[in-house]
Design a protein around this motif. Structure first.
Motif, mmCIF file in Angstrom:
data_model
loop_
_atom_site.group_PDB
_atom_site.id
_atom_site.type_symbol
_atom_site.label_atom_id
_atom_site.label_comp_id
_atom_site.label_asym_id
_atom_site.label_seq_id
_atom_site.Cartn_x
_atom_site.Cartn_y
_atom_site.Cartn_z
ATOM 1 N N GLY A 28 -1.463 -2.870 13.329
ATOM 2 C CA GLY A 28 -0.817 -2.076 12.293
ATOM 3 C C GLY A 28 0.217 -1.127 12.860
ATOM 4 N N LEU A 29 -0.104 -0.473 13.973
ATOM 5 C CA LEU A 29 0.852 0.447 14.600
ATOM 6 C C LEU A 29 2.048 -0.307 15.174
ATOM 7 C CD1 LEU A 29 -1.618 2.885 16.389
ATOM 8 C CD2 LEU A 29 -0.264 3.346 14.338
ATOM 9 N N ALA A 30 1.814 -1.476 15.750
ATOM 10 C CA ALA A 30 2.919 -2.289 16.262
ATOM 11 C C ALA A 30 3.865 -2.679 15.131
ATOM 12 C CB ALA A 30 2.376 -3.536 16.958
ATOM 13 N N ALA A 31 3.283 -3.001 13.972
ATOM 14 C CA ALA A 31 4.114 -3.310 12.802
ATOM 15 C C ALA A 31 4.906 -2.084 12.371
ATOM 16 C CB ALA A 31 3.231 -3.805 11.659
ATOM 17 N N GLY A 32 4.257 -0.912 12.377
ATOM 18 C CA GLY A 32 4.945 0.329 11.984
ATOM 19 C C GLY A 32 6.098 0.660 12.909
ATOM 20 N N ILE A 33 5.899 0.522 14.202
ATOM 21 C CA ILE A 33 6.968 0.796 15.176
ATOM 22 C C ILE A 33 8.164 -0.113 14.921
ATOM 23 C CG2 ILE A 33 7.587 0.580 17.628
ATOM 24 C CD1 ILE A 33 4.636 1.354 18.230
ATOM 25 N N THR A 34 7.893 -1.397 14.709
ATOM 26 C CA THR A 34 8.973 -2.365 14.499
ATOM 27 C C THR A 34 9.700 -2.124 13.193
ATOM 28 O OG1 THR A 34 7.636 -3.966 15.735
ATOM 29 C CG2 THR A 34 9.514 -4.828 14.508
ATOM 30 N N LEU A 35 8.967 -1.769 12.145
ATOM 31 C CA LEU A 35 9.608 -1.456 10.864
ATOM 32 C C LEU A 35 10.524 -0.244 11.007
ATOM 33 C CD1 LEU A 35 6.594 -1.998 8.445
ATOM 34 C CD2 LEU A 35 8.713 -3.329 8.456
ATOM 35 N N GLU A 36 10.045 0.810 11.693
ATOM 36 C CA GLU A 36 10.876 1.997 11.895
ATOM 37 C C GLU A 36 12.160 1.659 12.647
ATOM 38 O OE1 GLU A 36 7.641 5.677 11.931
ATOM 39 O OE2 GLU A 36 8.884 5.279 13.696
ATOM 40 N N VAL A 57 12.919 0.996 8.223
ATOM 41 C CA VAL A 57 11.908 1.059 7.158
ATOM 42 C C VAL A 57 10.758 1.938 7.634
ATOM 43 C CG1 VAL A 57 10.300 -0.241 5.727
ATOM 44 C CG2 VAL A 57 12.513 -1.246 6.338
ATOM 45 N N ASN A 58 10.404 2.945 6.847
ATOM 46 C CA ASN A 58 9.299 3.841 7.197
ATOM 47 C C ASN A 58 8.109 3.552 6.284
ATOM 48 O OD1 ASN A 58 11.030 5.115 9.063
ATOM 49 N ND2 ASN A 58 11.780 6.507 7.474
ATOM 50 N N PRO A 59 7.128 2.801 6.773
ATOM 51 C CA PRO A 59 6.017 2.385 5.910
ATOM 52 C C PRO A 59 4.998 3.498 5.683
ATOM 53 C CG PRO A 59 5.635 1.654 8.149
ATOM 54 C CD PRO A 59 6.999 2.284 8.151
ATOM 55 N N ASP A 60 4.169 3.312 4.683
ATOM 56 C CA ASP A 60 2.958 4.122 4.511
ATOM 57 C C ASP A 60 1.820 3.379 5.208
ATOM 58 O OD1 ASP A 60 4.219 6.043 2.937
ATOM 59 O OD2 ASP A 60 3.826 4.932 1.081
ATOM 60 N N ILE A 61 1.151 4.074 6.126
ATOM 61 C CA ILE A 61 0.062 3.468 6.884
ATOM 62 C C ILE A 61 -1.257 4.067 6.407
ATOM 63 C CG2 ILE A 61 -0.886 3.023 9.180
ATOM 64 C CD1 ILE A 61 1.920 3.453 10.314
ATOM 65 N N TYR A 62 -2.112 3.235 5.825
ATOM 66 C CA TYR A 62 -3.396 3.691 5.291
ATOM 67 C C TYR A 62 -4.497 3.439 6.322
ATOM 68 C CZ TYR A 62 -1.087 3.887 0.732
ATOM 69 O OH TYR A 62 -0.235 4.185 -0.319
ATOM 70 N N GLU A 63 -5.171 4.516 6.728
ATOM 71 C CA GLU A 63 -6.245 4.420 7.718
ATOM 72 C C GLU A 63 -7.514 5.001 7.115
ATOM 73 O OE1 GLU A 63 -8.855 4.016 10.463
ATOM 74 O OE2 GLU A 63 -6.886 3.052 10.675
ATOM 75 N N GLN A 64 -8.567 4.186 7.063
ATOM 76 C CA GLN A 64 -9.794 4.629 6.395
ATOM 77 C C GLN A 64 -10.558 5.683 7.189
ATOM 78 O OE1 GLN A 64 -12.807 1.671 5.886
ATOM 79 N NE2 GLN A 64 -12.487 0.785 7.923
ATOM 80 N N ASN A 65 -10.325 5.777 8.496
ATOM 81 C CA ASN A 65 -11.037 6.753 9.318
ATOM 82 C C ASN A 65 -10.258 8.063 9.431
ATOM 83 O OD1 ASN A 65 -13.274 5.009 10.092
ATOM 84 N ND2 ASN A 65 -11.756 3.867 11.273
ATOM 85 N N ALA A 66 -10.949 9.090 9.927
ATOM 86 C CA ALA A 66 -10.311 10.401 10.065
ATOM 87 C C ALA A 66 -9.420 10.473 11.302
ATOM 88 C CB ALA A 66 -11.377 11.500 10.146
ATOM 89 N N ALA A 100 -2.737 -9.573 18.868
ATOM 90 C CA ALA A 100 -2.762 -8.685 17.697
ATOM 91 C C ALA A 100 -1.479 -7.871 17.616
ATOM 92 C CB ALA A 100 -3.972 -7.758 17.772
ATOM 93 N N ILE A 101 -1.066 -7.310 18.730
ATOM 94 C CA ILE A 101 0.183 -6.535 18.770
ATOM 95 C C ILE A 101 1.367 -7.418 18.396
ATOM 96 C CG2 ILE A 101 1.802 -5.372 20.323
ATOM 97 C CD1 ILE A 101 -0.678 -4.266 21.808
ATOM 98 N N ALA A 102 1.422 -8.604 18.994
ATOM 99 C CA ALA A 102 2.530 -9.518 18.707
ATOM 100 C C ALA A 102 2.583 -9.877 17.223
ATOM 101 C CB ALA A 102 2.398 -10.781 19.554
ATOM 102 N N SER A 103 1.417 -10.116 16.610
ATOM 103 C CA SER A 103 1.408 -10.485 15.188
ATOM 104 C C SER A 103 1.930 -9.350 14.318
ATOM 105 C CB SER A 103 -0.002 -10.886 14.754
ATOM 106 O OG SER A 103 -0.909 -9.797 14.792
ATOM 107 N N GLY A 104 1.605 -8.099 14.676
ATOM 108 C CA GLY A 104 2.129 -6.960 13.923
ATOM 109 C C GLY A 104 3.639 -6.861 14.015
#
Length: 378
Positions: A12-20, A24-33, A280-284
């Protein structure tokens, strides 16, 4: 363009970095604190597994990401134990190790530092159905625990073929920092293996993973037998353990409507060694590229799926052999000439080996089909 990412793990973070990087600045939803694994352990990327893509997986991954991930160590020595044989491979391009966990140098936290503008929403448990009308695209990156696994509901031809029970332990002792040790013993570990890799010269993680078990009691028996057989606790102190299951699955496509499935959700977990961080990183990254460059995600990930498929064939072969055969293989790997051919060249031995043995082996389905879980640290 509005993009949501479900899960702030490595994919998910790898996808966020690439989008930025593509505006594109995505919303990243994380269920943990917090972000990162609940338990710390050392993973590894072995160069041999990625030879169909690159001879230098870390350099390739950094180029794909456009950043510089720092490994924990370059692996200079690999020790393989079977029931009655031992192989020592050293001074070759074996691979690199990395930390998964809450340490500042972990892969997850290295990736997190590269997120500059995206909105990370902590303690937010969301679903594709809740988000799909609100966002143009969704990237599902929320792992493979039973309460999070959703790919089977959406992906065409989805098939789970392996569940592995896993125990991760942290040990205190004396360790060679650039050395990893692997044990394979059918009598003790059934069709699983144990993997030890150091955090530093004083602590190491021990990773025991066994597929096709019926319940946790079977893992407890294997764990006790392994500790007794190796006498590893005679020289080290057990600091704690963490249990969880890992799922290996595949599907005809890793995209559904406006949703892209990455990491474990997309079936990018290596079914033999259980080491999925690199794919996993590559897929993101590739999901983000598919969105921003209007490319076919299935096509972009095809070569990574081939890596997973090859490792699946290796897994099937390992499941089908006995200790005597594995002893023979390990003894052969200790031959100096063969070590040079296998580890000192860029020939994709796993690919050709998988092709050669695939007609003679049958896959074994885990009895606990689609039952996954995790537990707190003991």
């Amino acid at each position: 363009m509005k993009v949501a990412i479900i899960g702030a793990g490595v994919s998910g973070l790898a996808a966020g970095i690439t989008l930025e990087k593509n505006g594109v600045n995505p919303d990243i939803y994380e269920q943990n604190a917090i972000i990162s694994d609940h338990y710390s352990h050392v993973g590894a990327a072995l160069s041999m597994a990625y030879r169909s893509i690159t001879s230098e997986p870390l350099k390739f991954l950094n180029h794909l990401l456009g950043i510089e991930l720092e490994p924990l160590e370059s692996i200079k020595k690999l020790i393989i134990h079977s029931k009655n044989s031992k192989a020592v491979i050293d001074n070759e391009n074996i691979g690199f190790s990395f930390i998964m966990g809450q340490e500042s140098t972990s892969v997850t936290n290295q990736l997190l530092k590269q997120i500059k503008k995206s909105n990370i929403l902590y303690e937010k448990r969301v679903s594709i159905d809740l988000l799909k009308e609100k966002y143009d695209y969704i990237i599902a990156a929320n792992g493979s625990r039973s309460e999070d696994y959703i790919a089977d509901k959406y992906l065409k031809g989805w098939r789970q073929y392996l569940v592995a029970y896993t125990r991760v332990a942290k040990l205190h002792g004396n360790f060679e920092t650039n050395t990893v040790v692997v044990w394979g013993n059918k009598e003790v570990l059934k069709n699983g293996y144990a993997f030890l890799a150091p955090f530093n010269s004083r602590t190491a993680s021990l990773y025991v993973t066994i597929p096709h078990l019926s319940d946790w009691e079977e893992l407890n028996t294997c764990w006790k037998d392994f500790l007794q057989q190796t006498k590893i606790l005679d020289k080290t102190t057990l600091l704690g353990t963490y249990d969880r299951t890992h799922v290996s699955a595949n599907s005809m496509s890793v995209k559904w409507e406006n949703c892209f499935f990455v990491g474990d959700q997309g079936g990018f977990l290596d079914p033999f060694l259980g080491l999925g961080a690199a794919t996993a990183i590559a897929s993101g990254v590739l999901a983000a590229k598919a969105i921003t460059e209007n490319k076919d995600y299935d096509q972009l990930t095809r070569q990574y799926k081939r890596v997973i498929s090859t490792m699946s064939e290796v897994r099937n072969f390992y499941d089908s052999i006995d200790d005597e055969m594995f002893d023979t293989i390990v003894a052969a790997e200790d031959n100096q000439l063969l070590k040079k051919l296998i580890y000192g060249t860029n020939i994709d031995w796993l690919k050709y080996g998988a092709i050669a043995v695939s007609p003679f082996v049958k896959s074994q389905k885990s009895p606990n089909f689609h039952e996954t879980s995790s537990s707190p640290t003991h």
